[in-house]
Design an enzyme around this catalytic site. Structure first.
Site, PDB file in Angstrom:
ATOM      1  N   TYR A  68      -8.183  33.623  41.493  1.00 32.66           N
ATOM      2  CA  TYR A  68      -8.011  32.229  41.089  1.00 32.66           C
ATOM      3  C   TYR A  68      -9.087  31.375  41.733  1.00 32.66           C
ATOM      4  O   TYR A  68      -9.670  31.728  42.748  1.00 32.66           O
ATOM      5  CB  TYR A  68      -6.610  31.693  41.398  1.00 32.66           C
ATOM      6  CG  TYR A  68      -6.301  31.361  42.841  1.00 32.66           C
ATOM      7  CD1 TYR A  68      -6.589  30.107  43.371  1.00 32.66           C
ATOM      8  CD2 TYR A  68      -5.671  32.288  43.662  1.00 32.66           C
ATOM      9  CE1 TYR A  68      -6.271  29.789  44.690  1.00 32.66           C
ATOM     10  CE2 TYR A  68      -5.353  31.979  44.974  1.00 32.66           C
ATOM     11  CZ  TYR A  68      -5.658  30.735  45.489  1.00 32.66           C
ATOM     12  OH  TYR A  68      -5.344  30.421  46.780  1.00 32.66           O
ATOM     13  N   CYS A  69      -9.347  30.252  41.097  1.00 34.98           N
ATOM     14  CA  CYS A  69     -10.274  29.246  41.601  1.00 34.98           C
ATOM     15  C   CYS A  69      -9.575  27.901  41.457  1.00 34.98           C
ATOM     16  O   CYS A  69      -8.342  27.852  41.508  1.00 34.98           O
ATOM     17  CB  CYS A  69     -11.606  29.319  40.859  1.00 34.98           C
ATOM     18  SG  CYS A  69     -12.975  28.596  41.802  1.00 34.98           S
TER      19      CYS A  69
END
Length: 145
Positions: free
Chosen positions: A81-82
């Site tokens: 994830y970012c």
């Protein structure tokens, strides 16, 4: 709008997406189970990680994956994830890991939707749950998907 795409072609497309994507609700449920079956990887910068993160995630900035991927067990799947939908850092991290032979999925929505859905967020002060954003998650109910 062009409606010439065959339903079978559309089905193949969506099946491919589901094979490499997951969402914040599914990741949260898996983490809550105590046996998620994957490592959750935060690919954001050190500054972003320090600001807040998903509890239990590991930090490996996307720009460091090539040099540090050996820190990950290649037999354990990774979910990246970012920041959120406006950022492709998790996609780039997932691509780098896949090219190195790791089984990987991207958590769509990223940290933004994790927090907006009121899921636990960790900071230096501990773990809290932000208020649910009613524009992204039904308050007190499941979306039913």
């Amino acid at each position: 709008m062009d409606w010439t795409t065959a339903p079978t072609e559309a089905a193949d497309h969506f099946a491919r997406r589901l094979a490499v994507e997951t969402d914040v609700s599914d990741v949260h449920a898996a983490l809550e189970s105590g046996r998620p079956g994957f490592v959750l990887l935060d690919s954001r910068s050190a500054e972003s990680w320090a600001q807040s993160r998903v509890p239990g995630a590991i930090h490996l900035p996307g720009r460091e994956i090539a040099g540090r991927a050996a820190e990950l067990d290649p037999a354990v799947p990774v979910v990246t994830y970012c920041w959120g939908p406006g950022c492709n850092g998790a996609t780039r991290a997932a691509l780098a890991l896949a090219r190195l032979g790791h089984p990987v999925r991207e958590m769509i929505g990223g940290f933004e939707y994790w927090a907006r859905e009121g899921l636990p967020v960790e900071t230096a002060q501990g773990v809290t749950r932000p208020d649910v954003d009613p524009l992204t998650a039904p308050a007190g109910a499941s979306c039913g998907c």
